[in-house]
Design a protein around this motif. Structure first.
Motif, PDB file in Angstrom:
ATOM      1  N   GLU A 133       0.834  -1.191   0.000  1.00  0.00           N
ATOM      2  CA  GLU A 133       0.000   0.000   0.000  1.00  0.00           C
ATOM      3  C   GLU A 133       0.875   1.250   0.000  1.00  0.00           C
ATOM      4  N   PHE A 134       0.381   2.323  -0.609  1.00  0.00           N
ATOM      5  CA  PHE A 134       1.169   3.542  -0.721  1.00  0.00           C
ATOM      6  C   PHE A 134       1.637   4.067   0.644  1.00  0.00           C
ATOM      7  N   PRO A 135       0.798   4.100   1.691  1.00  0.00           N
ATOM      8  CA  PRO A 135       1.280   4.627   2.975  1.00  0.00           C
ATOM      9  C   PRO A 135       2.415   3.815   3.585  1.00  0.00           C
ATOM     10  N   GLU A 136       2.542   2.540   3.205  1.00  0.00           N
ATOM     11  CA  GLU A 136       3.534   1.689   3.852  1.00  0.00           C
ATOM     12  C   GLU A 136       4.965   2.099   3.546  1.00  0.00           C
ATOM     13  N   LYS A 148      -2.144  -2.257   6.930  1.00  0.00           N
ATOM     14  CA  LYS A 148      -3.038  -2.621   5.833  1.00  0.00           C
ATOM     15  C   LYS A 148      -4.491  -2.678   6.266  1.00  0.00           C
ATOM     16  N   ASN A 149      -4.765  -2.412   7.550  1.00  0.00           N
ATOM     17  CA  ASN A 149      -6.121  -2.469   8.077  1.00  0.00           C
ATOM     18  C   ASN A 149      -6.725  -3.832   7.770  1.00  0.00           C
ATOM     19  N   GLY A 150      -7.894  -3.892   7.131  1.00  0.00           N
ATOM     20  CA  GLY A 150      -8.522  -5.180   6.850  1.00  0.00           C
ATOM     21  C   GLY A 150      -7.818  -6.003   5.792  1.00  0.00           C
ATOM     22  N   ALA A 865      -1.180  -6.443  13.994  1.00  0.00           N
ATOM     23  CA  ALA A 865      -0.894  -5.077  13.557  1.00  0.00           C
ATOM     24  C   ALA A 865      -1.788  -4.066  14.249  1.00  0.00           C
ATOM     25  N   GLU A 866      -2.995  -4.454  14.648  1.00  0.00           N
ATOM     26  CA  GLU A 866      -3.896  -3.554  15.360  1.00  0.00           C
ATOM     27  C   GLU A 866      -5.046  -4.357  15.943  1.00  0.00           C
TER      28      GLU A 866
END
Length: 908
Positions: A133-136, A148-150, A865-866
């Motif tokens: 993902e771009f934010p990573e 990556k959330n879900g 991760a969360e």
């Protein structure tokens, strides 16, 4: 004879041209060639870019003055000569015109701007993102925590210094992109940034932007390509785990003699997704046309960027014991790919949760150099986002044959312990063909008063007269479309060591929120009673869950339909003093936000609210002092009065303005030190940010099967921390990078909340004991170290990232915080990840090529991760079994296991 003379003339002309060309190499301070560096004739737009080894050839006479630049390095001037060598020193240079043409962008300059900043080059983005993902790509910078959330494509999220995306400003080419109603950024809308990004600056804390933006945690400034000045193109092919495929092609015309230049890019990706039942595909499209006549004081650039996509999601939180009890791809007893939403329909993957969106962004930039001291930069932009997400609709829980979705429990409790198998198969996946069959077999033909539908199979969510069946399941689509236009204009005046700036920022936003029918799942129509202005209607019109088709804005709607209007007017100013040794800056801004809400369905007698205008502003400043040629110190401080978000103005989805509105107050102070040597660069800073007067609205249970809304005000948090970032080049061809980020983020006091029932009437209060509770959902301690080594044409990089101080996300209305002696936030296990990358640069048939391969999470580490729940061991909601010390009743996202991607690209 004429042909012979013409041939001789061409040969002589070619020899003369060759004789007037120069060649050279551009390297970094370690002697490594810099591919893609820009070499321009000073004062013109004529130039070229370097090849994979940093080499270039330019048709100019010896002695011609040149300007050489590259993202992340200081630009230098050089004199053209044969076999010339140009060395660029690390630093955050002002972006070259080949990348960005608008001066509305506020770029942090090394050893000048008093802001903590990290920069990411375009090479790092293109090489190391791959299918991540771009934010990573920002995870290797201090203060950043991206997940990556879900796990669906584009479902990632990012926090900065413990502040989520709604409290971190995101700018693309200087333009704000945070949603104007809720402040959020949906990365699925910006999937294409990996293709067109030419650099990222993570400006932590107050940032350098002159706009009144929500930069509580910081400002992430993303720069995209403009109309490139060098002629050429690029094609690339990427593949990765789980059938990921991406094809990209780009072309630039180069600058013509009349000053025109254009660039275009088209990309398509598709994949099955690492997580089960999260397949997707999308297109990225980009175009830019620039016009800058030689000798003119004006420059123009028009760009158009978009990334239409659809992907299946895993948005239902999964308990740890669900990961243990379902799925078959287990490590350490966990199937990280398990998706409670997943199933099949007609032999193909089907998911009730599908996101689809297309958000094209068009921008026109105009830079005008009025005279040597005065310049005007203007940017006009517009966006028309269309799309939303699908989900289940209907009382499927009333029919045991299709009761597939757990209610306030996990799938283990619903399916294994409760015996509610519904239409789930033995492995826990959903048989949607059976859902269709049950919908049809249990619905009696309609015999009601609405003409034209007699004999048809009609379902609903609540209405159950006239043979309408409410015990069904269909797929609805919740739409969040918008129209957004804006303009930014900045007037800069330079006088000696001083720079003065005055700017305006105008925005107009209209957000459309409604539900439509997407898939009737075997039925003929859906009976909707959501519009309180009508007695009910039957809807048979469906929309396709695609980003490029009709999204139902002008068609029949169900459940709700409301429109949010947000207008913004901002004025900002800057005074800056700069010399070789000291830079001081003072910035201020004021803004007015006008909020208005229109409800077509639920607010009978009050369809259009009054407009509420709220004023906010900021004052910030700082100074940088260069102690010598290598060391500098800086400080900054600021005060921000920020208007609340849209939901705080109109709480409870009503058109009544909140009578207790107050601006959020942010106070921040920061100090830092920098060292810039030939082989070693170090930046260290410490910050203290307080955030008060917050308004939070959260859904809370107030009875069996009944939800209410808790409204918190005067919520205060404190974020403190220390950050260090360093680069070291001990020998040629070896570069070491590292960072450490340590934070202390916590609530500072206890507070009370008013709870409203479903009719928006007060139903009680609760006292919340949150003092000293840790802020959750972001790691408070992170560290990173990497080594890059180049073997001739091959480079290898190995990195390690450590995460600690990660606490669960939680609802501060949880019963945990109703007593003074509570356990606070649940701390999650720490983890470390190793990534490996290999790059090969080569030449084939006269064309420069690059091959890149990445392996992420090399050792296949299993980690959380969360967490969305805050269940402590031994608490009332715990089940008594633990995984890595965490009760398995907790709903979490496990991070991805080992993944890989490889890309082959050619420049021509």
């Amino acid at each position: 004879m004429r042909k012979i003379l013409l041939s001789l003339t061409l040969v002589v002309a070619s020899l003369l041209t060759y004789a007037q060309s120069v060649s050279g190499t551009v390297t970094d301070d370690a002697g490594e060639g810099l591919p893609g560096a820009t070499v321009l004739v000073k004062g013109t737009q004529n130039g070229t870019i370097t090849d994979v080894d940093g080499k270039f050839t330019l048709n100019v006479k010896e002695g011609t003055p040149l300007v050489v630049s590259f993202i992340g390095f200081e630009s230098v001037e050089a004199t053209a000569s044969s076999n010339m060598e140009v060395t660029l020193n690390p630093g955050t240079s002002i972006l070259a015109e080949v990348v960005i043409t608008s001066n509305v962008i506020d770029v942090v300059k090394e050893r000048e701007t008093p802001v903590a900043v990290s920069s990411i080059s375009p090479a790092e983005i293109s090489l190391k993102v791959g299918n991540q993902e771009f934010p990573e790509v920002m995870n290797r910078t201090p203060g950043v925590y991206a997940t990556k959330n879900g796990g669906g494509y584009g479902d990632s999220r990012l926090s900065l210094r413990g502040f989520d995306q709604s409290n971190t400003s995101f700018l693309i080419n200087g333009q704000p992109v945070n949603d104007m109603e809720n402040g959020w950024v949906y990365w699925s809308n910006w999937q294409g940034l990996t293709d067109v990004a030419s650099g990222i600056q993570i400006q932590r804390g107050l940032g350098a932007s002159r706009l009144a933006v929500p930069s509580v945690g910081g400002t992430v400034s993303i720069f995209t390509k403009a109309a490139e000045l060098a002629k050429g193109g690029k094609v690339s092919q990427s593949v990765g785990n789980d059938n990921y495929v991406k094809t990209t092609a780009s072309y630039s015309s180069g600058r013509s003699e009349t000053g025109w230049a254009s660039s275009f890019l088209l990309s398509r990706w598709s994949g099955d997704g690492y997580v089960d039942a999260t397949m997707g595909e999308g297109w990225t499209y980009f175009g830019a046309v620039g016009y800058a006549p030689e000798g003119s004081d004006h420059a123009f650039n028009l760009s158009f960027l978009g990334a239409g996509q659809w992907h299946h999601q895993r948005d239902v939180w999964v308990s740890i014991r669900d990961y243990q009890n379902f799925g078959d791809d287990k490590k350490d007893g966990i199937d990280r790919k398990w998706n409670t939403n997943g199933g099949t329909l007609n032999g193909e993957e089907f998911n009730m949760r599908r996101n689809f969106y297309n958000k094209p962004l068009a921008t026109v930039n105009w830079d005008w150099k009025i005279n040597d001291n005065l310049s005007l930069a203007t940017s006009l932009y517009g966006s028309a986002g269309r799309g939303g997400g699908t989900g289940p609709r209907g009382n499927n829980f009333r029919n045991s044959d299709i009761n597939i979705y757990p209610f306030r429990t996990d799938l283990t409790g619903h399916y294994i312990e409760g015996g509610n198998t519904g239409s789930r198969k033995a492995d826990g996946t959903i048989d949607f063909d059976n859902v269709v069959e049950v919908n049809r077999s249990t619905t009696t033909p309609y015999d009601g008063e609405i003409s034209g539908y007699n004999g048809q199979l009609i379902g609903s969510n609540g209405f159950n007269d006239e043979n309408v069946n409410r015990a069904v399941l269909i797929r609805r689509a919740s739409m969040n479309s918008h129209n957004w236009v804006g303009g930014i204009s900045t007037l800069d005046y330079n006088s000696g060591n001083f720079r003065y700036s005055l700017g305006v920022d105008l925005r107009k936003y209209t957000g459309y929120h409604y539900r439509v029918v997407n898939n009737l799942m075997g039925l003929d129509g859906y009976y909707s009673t959501g519009n309180q202005n009508s007695a009910g209607q039957i809807i048979e019109t469906t929309i396709e869950a695609s980003p490029f088709n009709n999204t139902g804005l002008d068609g029949p709607k169900i459940n709700y339909y409301n429109i949010g209007y947000v207008n913004w007017q901002g004025l900002n100013g800057l005074v800056e003093y700069s010399s070789d040794q000291i830079t001081g800056v003072l910035q201020g801004g004021i803004s007015n936000q006008g909020f208005q809400r229109e409800d077509q369905f639920a607010q009978v007698g009050n369809p259009l609210s009054k407009q509420k205008n709220l004023t906010g502003g900021y004052l910030k400043g700082g100074a940088n002092y260069n102690l010598n040629s290598t060391s500098n110190v800086f400080f900054n401080a600021g005060y921000i009065s920020r208007q609340p978000l849209f939901d705080a103005v109109f709480p409870g989805f009503a058109n009544d303005v909140n009578p207790d509105l107050q601006n959020e107050i942010i106070k921040s102070v920061e100090v830092g030190y920098g060292y810039l040597g030939r082989y070693l660069t170090v930046n260290v800073n410490a910050y203290n940010t307080s955030w008060g007067n917050r308004f939070i609205e959260q859904t809370v249970p107030i009875g069996p099967g009944v939800n209410g809304t808790a409204q918190f005000k005067d919520v205060d948090v404190l974020h403190q921390g220390i950050e260090l970032e360093a680069t070291y080049r001990p020998i040629d061809n070896l570069k070491l990078r590292g960072m450490v980020s340590a934070g202390n983020w916590r609530y500072t006091k206890d507070f009370d909340a008013t709870i409203f029932d479903e009719n928006n009437s007060p139903s009680g209060t609760a006292f919340i004991y949150a003092k000293d509770a840790k802020v959750g959902d972001a790691a408070q301690f992170t560290s990173f170290i990497s080594a890059d080594y180049r073997f001739n044409i091959v480079s290898v990089d190995l990195s390690y990232r450590h995460v600690d101080g990660l606490y669960a996300d939680y609802n501060i209305a949880d019963s945990e915080f109703l007593s003074p002696d509570n356990n606070g936030a649940l701390k999650l296990p720490s983890y470390g990840l190793v990534d490996l990358g290999v790059t090969a640069r080569f030449e084939m048939f006269g064309t420069n090529g690059t091959f890149r391969a990445n392996v992420n999470n090399l050792f296949d580490t299993v980690y959380i991760a969360e967490s969305n729940t805050n269940i402590h061991n031994g608490s009332e909601d715990a089940v008594g079994e633990t995984w890595n010390g965490i009760d398995v009743a907790n709903s979490v996202w496990f991070g991805f296991g080992r993944t890989w991607n490889a890309t082959l690209s050619f420049n021509f």
